[in-house]
Each structure stands twice: as C-alpha cells, then as structure tokens.
Motif scaffolding. Structure first.
Motif, short mmCIF file in Angstrom:
data_model
loop_
_atom_site.label_atom_id
_atom_site.label_comp_id
_atom_site.label_asym_id
_atom_site.label_seq_id
_atom_site.Cartn_x
_atom_site.Cartn_y
_atom_site.Cartn_z
N LEU A 1 -77.28 77.26 -42.00
CA LEU A 1 -78.70 76.95 -41.84
C LEU A 1 -79.54 77.75 -42.82
CD1 LEU A 1 -78.94 76.79 -37.99
CD2 LEU A 1 -79.01 74.92 -39.60
N ALA A 2 -79.10 78.97 -43.10
CA ALA A 2 -79.92 79.82 -43.94
C ALA A 2 -79.96 79.33 -45.38
CB ALA A 2 -79.41 81.26 -43.89
N PRO B 1 -72.59 94.11 -55.40
CA PRO B 1 -71.83 94.45 -54.20
C PRO B 1 -72.14 93.45 -53.09
CG PRO B 1 -73.71 95.88 -54.41
CD PRO B 1 -73.70 95.02 -55.62
N ARG B 2 -71.23 93.34 -52.13
CA ARG B 2 -71.46 92.39 -51.04
C ARG B 2 -72.63 92.85 -50.21
NH1 ARG B 2 -67.73 92.40 -47.34
NH2 ARG B 2 -69.07 90.94 -46.30
N VAL B 3 -73.41 91.87 -49.73
CA VAL B 3 -74.50 92.21 -48.83
C VAL B 3 -74.03 91.98 -47.41
CG1 VAL B 3 -76.26 91.65 -50.49
CG2 VAL B 3 -75.45 89.90 -48.96
N LEU C 1 -79.10 86.67 -44.11
CA LEU C 1 -79.88 85.74 -43.30
C LEU C 1 -81.37 85.98 -43.52
CD1 LEU C 1 -77.82 85.66 -40.01
CD2 LEU C 1 -78.07 83.88 -41.69
N SER C 2 -81.79 87.25 -43.53
CA SER C 2 -83.21 87.49 -43.72
C SER C 2 -83.61 87.13 -45.15
CB SER C 2 -83.56 88.94 -43.40
OG SER C 2 -82.97 89.78 -44.34
N LYS D 1 -86.50 84.63 -45.49
CA LYS D 1 -87.77 85.26 -45.89
C LYS D 1 -88.07 85.10 -47.37
CE LYS D 1 -87.82 88.88 -42.41
NZ LYS D 1 -87.39 90.28 -42.24
N ILE D 2 -87.05 84.89 -48.17
CA ILE D 2 -87.34 84.77 -49.60
C ILE D 2 -87.03 83.37 -50.12
CG2 ILE D 2 -86.74 85.62 -51.89
CD1 ILE D 2 -86.35 88.32 -50.71
#
Lengths: 109, 316, 170, 149
Positions: B148-149, B284-286, B292-293, B297-298
C-alpha cells in the motif's frame, strides 16, 4: 459437440456460472464461522452479481458500455465495503479477542 | 481468431529466452557492479570476466534437491514460485521494444503490467505462508504491508503520465515522446517512480521481505534448488519489466538517434537497472517503519502535488 | 491445422477459467484454513477476470485484477494477519440450512431463464469500444462516479476510525 | 515553520543520498584493491616468516647444519629434532636428520637467531596444504638437499 463449441460465447453459460457463484457465496455466508470468511463469501456473491450484469449487458443490450460501467461501480463499491468490513473486524477483534461469528452472539445485548 | 499458433509459440519462446537471458546477464551484472563498487572485481573465473558464472551457478541450482520442509503446506509451498513467476512472464507481453517489436499491442498494456505486478506479491505471500517458517511468514506479511505504501504513489505517477498522453497503450505513450522525453517535463516524478519501483521489486535499500540481516532470507528462506531459482528469475525479470516501464513512461521508449529502436530500448532499460543496482550497493537498508512513513509522508504528497500541478498546467 | 489447435487451446483455457472460478469459490467457502479460503478467493477472482475478458472487456478484467486482488485481497490478507489468534474456526458442518442457497438460487435461475426465453440476443462478445467508458464516466455518469469516489474516501476514513476506536479508549 | 523544516530535511536528505552515490561511483573507477589469487599473488614482505628451512652449502650442496642442536635446545615448543654425524674424512658434523614438527612450531624464529652457522632461514612458502595432519608433524627439512652419506 457443436453446443460445446458455442459455449464460450453463450449467455446461458455465464448466467449459470454467475448463479453458481452466488450460491457458493450464500452457502459460505451461512456456514462460515469467521468474520473474514464471511467477507470472502460476500465477495464471491458480489462476483456472481458482476458476471450476471456483464453477461446481460453484453448479450441483451445493444450498447455494452453501460454494463461495463455498472460493473466497474460494483467493483468500486465492493472495495469500499471490504474496507469498512475489515475495519469492523479488526475493531471487534480488539474488543473481544475473537472474530468467530458464534462467539459474537453476545452482541445481541 | 486472427492470431496464429506459430506466432503465439514464437512469442512464448522469445519471452522465455528473454527472461532467461536477462536473468543470466543481470545476476552477473549485479555481482560485477557490487564488486567494482567495493574495490573488487567480482566473478572472473568462468568465461572471460566471469560472464558464464551465472550459467554455472544456475546449473548447480537446478541440479540441487528441492527440499520441502515436513511442516510446510505442501501445495502452497510448491505453487508459490510458479505464482510468483508466471505474472512476470505475462507482463513481458505488452512491453514495446520498438515500434514494431512488441509481442502484443494492447490498448490497456500499462494497466495490465501493474495488475500483474500485484499478483507477484501474492506469490511472495503464498511462499511466506506455505513455508511454515516464522521468518518466511514475516517476509510475506511485510511484502503485503509495503504494497500500500508504494502502490499508491506509483499509480499516481503512472496516472500523471497517462494524463499527459491520453492513452493506456505503452506504444502510444512512447510515440508521444518522439520529440521530448517525459523525464524533462517530470523530473521529480521520475525520481518518485524509480524509488517506488525499487520498493516494488524488493531491492535493497527496501528489501524488507528478504531482509538478510533480520529475516535470514525472508520469504524464500525454505526454498532450495529449482524453487529458489524460480524466485530469482522472477525478481530479475520484474526488475527488467519495471525498468522497461520506466523507459517507456519517462525515457521515450525506443526514440534515440543513430541506433535502431531495440538497441535504444535495451540501453535505457539496462541503464535504469544499473541505477537500481547502484542504489543497492550504496545505501544501507532502512527499517520498515522508516519506509512506511517515507512512503506516506514524502512519496505520496510529492506525487500528488505533482499530479495536481500537471493537471493544472494541462488544463491551461 | 494450426487453427484447430488454436481453437482447442482456446476451449482448454476457457475450461480452465471455469475451473478457477468454481473450484476457487468452492475452496473459498469450504476449506478449514482461512489462508486456503483466501487463495481460493484469489483464484476465483482471477477466473472472473478471465470471464470478463472473454465477454469482450479487457478493461474491466484488468480493473477486476487491480482492484480486487490489489486492494481487496491485500486488505483481507491484512485482516487475516491482524485477527489471527489461534487456529481458524473453520466451517460449521452442513445441515438443513444448506438447502437455502440451493433452493433460492435454483428459483432465481429458473425465473431468470424463464425471463430470457422471449429475449433474443442482440449483441455478441468480442466487440466494443472501450475508450467510450472514460468519456461516459466523465459525462453521463459523472454524478455516480463522484459519489463512488466520495463513498470510497468516507469508507476508508470510517474503517480507520472504527479500527482505531479501541486504541484511543484503551 | 514546521513545513519549512520538513521540506528542508527532504531536500538535504536527497543531496546526501547523491553524495553517497557519487562515492560508490568513484569506487567503480578506482583500481580494485584485491588481487586475483592464484592468478596473481601479492608480493611477500621481506620479513615474511614461513616455516624454517635448511640452507645448503653453496660449494658442496650439502646442508649447512653442523648438528650442534642449539636450535633444538632453544626451541620453546621443542619441535625440532636434529641428529648428525661426521662424514668420513671431515672434521665437522653434518646433519643427517632434521625434522620439524610444524604442528607445534610458533614461528618465533629463535632457532634462526641462535644458529651459529646461519644454516636456518624462514622459507617463503605460504601456501602449504595437506589432507592429513601427519604431513606436518614431522617435516623433513633435509629433503631436496644433497647428502654426504
């Protein structure tokens, strides 16, 4: 054999499949014990309706576009309905720790 | 029926060859890129500059035993790699390589590719569930959670392009960019698209459903031999399709000077794939909550604002 | 020769679509495990998309895949993972109530077929201009279209609110 | 205010990502730090310490060792076994058996240091391998050298 050859383009077939799907969905709604299973059956039932509308609209109406738009609307409404249903299911699960239909009978009051 | 069987078989063989060859090249390229970015050379032994290394690895993989865990849900476990690969296979069909080289010109090709991409996620969920392994299950659940994100910004990106072109057909979209590529009109959208595509193809820095450092290997933890190689094939073919879509949507498809169309398409596709590999070996991996944010959000506001501005400009 | 083969392939694929629709549906309502139900539903929805395609509407077929499998099924998968505590409850054993759908649907089918007797088929599948759909959605059907978009927005906000109620209280 | 910071953060983050990508791209065009062993090998440092080896007398080709056994006595791990005898017509002894238990040796180099005739040195053989441990338990260092016996 000739009857079989015309089958993919036969209104009757679609009507029968749609009704069968409707019956399957109805059966599931009566016998599933789980709210999510309930929703799954509901979706099947809506599929039956959708096939019916598409089939009738394609074979019996000169302009098939209307049936397609109606089907698209049904798909959209089903998505909205699923969202609300799942919201309710999650809320019920939070409150009662179960989504079994039998256990939820105390909702009667 | 105006399609001939020979044509269908020809397309199938062609697509199968493309998928296989592409995976062979991409696995090799990935290892090479990784190597050079880390002051290494990558595979060098099998063939000149190790170009046949993937082939050797593939033979080894195929000849290995397919281990099915005792507790696994057998039908789901066996079905999952196929469910993951087949939609990707089918999504190759409407992709145009040049004005004439295209398996099937479909007026809703773009929608078809996006819809088939969604099926791939179901394959991952199926694998996660069927393995009966908690890491695999977490990987599958993450694949669903992130869908969904990224899907919404991706769809908004695609819709903006469709609005500019007025067609769902990939060929029309490419033809419309004969003079100016869309990336010049929509640079921000291009960045958003590349990020969402990186998310969609489960590539690092967003490889949550595989997450080697957290989830062992995520959804394909329990797979070995053929099952594993099918997942690999699906992943790399999906990269190819995503890059192909980016090429058609933003980089003008087959348009370019001097070279024939197919060559331009392939050059653009592999450049974008290289970009994705570059991301993988740089960042690097987040964490999943960060992603999701980030998505909500962006990416979503950015693509939405871009959509509205584009609509306004087009209306004027 | 190729033509006959391609017809065979076509009928075979149509039969497979029917198997997907009905078999998936039956799995979806009878299986004990909820995840099997889920994948039964997915296969049924895919099959229905195939039927829509066969009725000459690739657009609706693709929309079916996108919205049902991309949105509804993903949401259901979410629901399953969020509400799964122990083993699934499964299905009740069939009893006399099983007659209800059978009788009801047989009656419906009978009346539908009766109603169809007088009608003659005016159109056939495989031909329609789908590009009209967009125009009609924005002209004649603008109001229902907008109402549905509002409905969707309201539904999503409502679903989130309902799901969050307990969290806010607790 | 809030929005301004947010946008600033996004833009700053974007440029920091670009910096990272520039670094990795730079890496691609620098020379690899690795060496393709065994096609090529890194040059050994001058003071490399392999296992010890016996040097040969330049003229005779016999081992230089005079079997004084100071190496064996000095060895902290006691991994050297030396015996020697006088060849006919010579004054000095010559080793006829010089065995190193490489499984014990710690490469400390005391034997090399103590040797009065400079008969021992570190070899530059760094890629020794065997399937059995016993191959290293009694390495015959006189192998390949001439023998007066």
């Amino acid at each position: 054999m000739e009857f079989l050859a015309t089958l993919p383009n036969n209104l009757l077939l679609y009507v029968v499949v749609a009704h069968a799907l409707f019956a399957i969905g109805l059966y599931g709604m009566l016998f599933r014990r789980n709210l999510i299973g309930f929703l799954i059956s509901l979706e099947l039932l809506l599929q039956g309706v959708g096939i019916n509308i598409m089939a009738f609209g394609t074979y019996l109406v000169p302009d098939p576009i209307q049936a397609r738009i109606t089907t698209l609307f049904i798909i959209g409404i089903a998505a909205a309905e699923a969202a609300v249903f799942l919201g309710i299911a999650v809320a019920v699960f939070r409150n009662y720790q179960t989504i079994g239909v039998d256990e939820l009978s105390k909702l009667k009051g | 029926m105006n399609i001939s069987l020979l044509g269908i078989v020809g397309y199938l063989v062609g697509i199968a060859a493309l998928v296989g060859l592409n995976a062979v090249i991409l696995v090799w390229l990935e290892r090479k890129v990784a190597g050079h970015m880390q002051f290494r050379l990558g595979p060098m032994e099998v063939g000149p500059h190790g170009i046949l290394q993937t082939l050797a690895d593939g033979i080894k993989l195929v000849s290995k035993q397919l281990v099915i865990p005792d507790e696994a849900d057998k039908p789901l476990f066996l079905l999952a790699p196929i469910v993951s690969l087949v939609p990707i296979f089918a999504a190759m069909v409407p992709l145009p390589f040049s004005e004439t080289v295209q398996a099937w010109e479909l007026n809703i090709g773009l929608l078809l590719i996006i819809a088939l991409g969604l099926l791939n996620t179901l394959g991952i969920l199926l694998a996660g569930w069927g393995s009966n392994n908690k890491y695999a299950l977490l990987g599958g659940a993450r694949a669903v959670a992130q869908i969904l994100a990224y899907k919404i910004p991706l769809l908004i990106c695609v819709m903006t392009i469709i609005m500019m072109t007025g067609s769902f057909s990939l060929r029309d979209i490419a033809i419309a960019q004969k003079d100016t590529w869309n990336v010049l009109y929509q640079p921000i959208l291009f960045i958003v698209y590349i990020i969402t595509v990186t998310l969609e193809t489960n590539r690092s820095p967003f490889d949550f459903s595989e997450a080697e450092s957290e989830l062992v290997a995520g959804f394909h933890t329990e797979y070995s031999g053929m099952g594993f190689s099918l997942f690999f094939l699906a992943e790399y073919s999906y990269m190819f399709i995503a890059a192909g879509l980016a090429t058609v949507l933003f980089l003008g498809g087959w348009h370019g000077p001097w070279l024939p169309g197919v060559a331009w398409t392939l050059i653009k596709i592999y450049s974008i794939i290289f970009l994705m590999m570059w991301f993988r070996w740089t960042f690097p991996r987040v964490r999943i909550d960060q992603m999701l944010s980030f998505g909500w959000k962006i990416l979503l506001p950015l693509s939405l604002i871009n959509f509205i501005i584009t609509a306004g400009v087009l209306a004027l | 020769m190729f033509d006959t083969v391609i017809h065979d392939v076509y009928y075979l694929s149509f039969a497979m679509i029917l198997v997907l629709v009905l078999g998936g549906g039956i799995i979806a309502v009878t299986s004990k495990s909820l995840i099997y139900c889920f994948f039964g539903l997915v296969s049924s929805l895919l099959g229905v998309a195939g039927l829509y395609y066969n009725l000459g509407s690739p657009l609706v077929a693709v929309m079916q895949i996108m919205i049902y499998i991309g949105a509804v099924c993903v949401a259901i998968a979410f629901g399953i993972s969020l509400t799964r505590k122990t083993e699934d409850e499964g299905v009740k054993p069939p009893d006399i109530k099983a007659a209800i759908p059978v009788v009801l649907v047989t009656a419906m089918l009978g009346s539908t077929l009766k109603g169809l007797e007088g009608r003659h088929i005016v159109a056939s599948a495989h031909k329609a201009d789908e590009s009209l759909i967009g125009w009609m959605l924005l002209k004649e059907y603008l109001l229902p279209f907008e109402i549905i978009s509002i409905l969707l927005t309201v539904a999503v906000i409502g679903a989130v609110t309902i799901a969050l109620i307990n969290r806010r209280i607790g | 205010m809030m929005d301004c910071c947010y946008i600033k953060e996004v833009v700053k983050g974007f440029f920091s990502l670009c910096t990272g990508m520039r670094v990795t791209m730079g890496n691609v065009f620098t020379r690899p730090a690795t060496i393709q062993w065994p096609r090529k090998a890194a040059p050994l440092p001058d003071r490399f310490r392999g296992h010890i080896m016996m040097l040969a007398n330049d003229k005779t080709g016999y081992p230089k060792c005079i079997a004084c056994t100071s190496c064996a006595r000095n060895c902290p791990s006691q991994c050297i076994t030396v015996t020697g005898k006088k060849p006919e017509g010579e004054k000095k002894k010559v080793a006829d058996r010089f065995e190193l238990d490489f499984t014990k040796c710690s490469l400390c180099g005391l034997c090399v240091e103590i040797c009065p005739v400079g008969a021992l040195d570190f070899s530059r053989d760094y890629a020794m391998a065997s399937y059995t441990r016993n191959d290293f338990a009694a390495m015959d260092l006189l192998q390949g050298l001439g023998s007066p016996f």
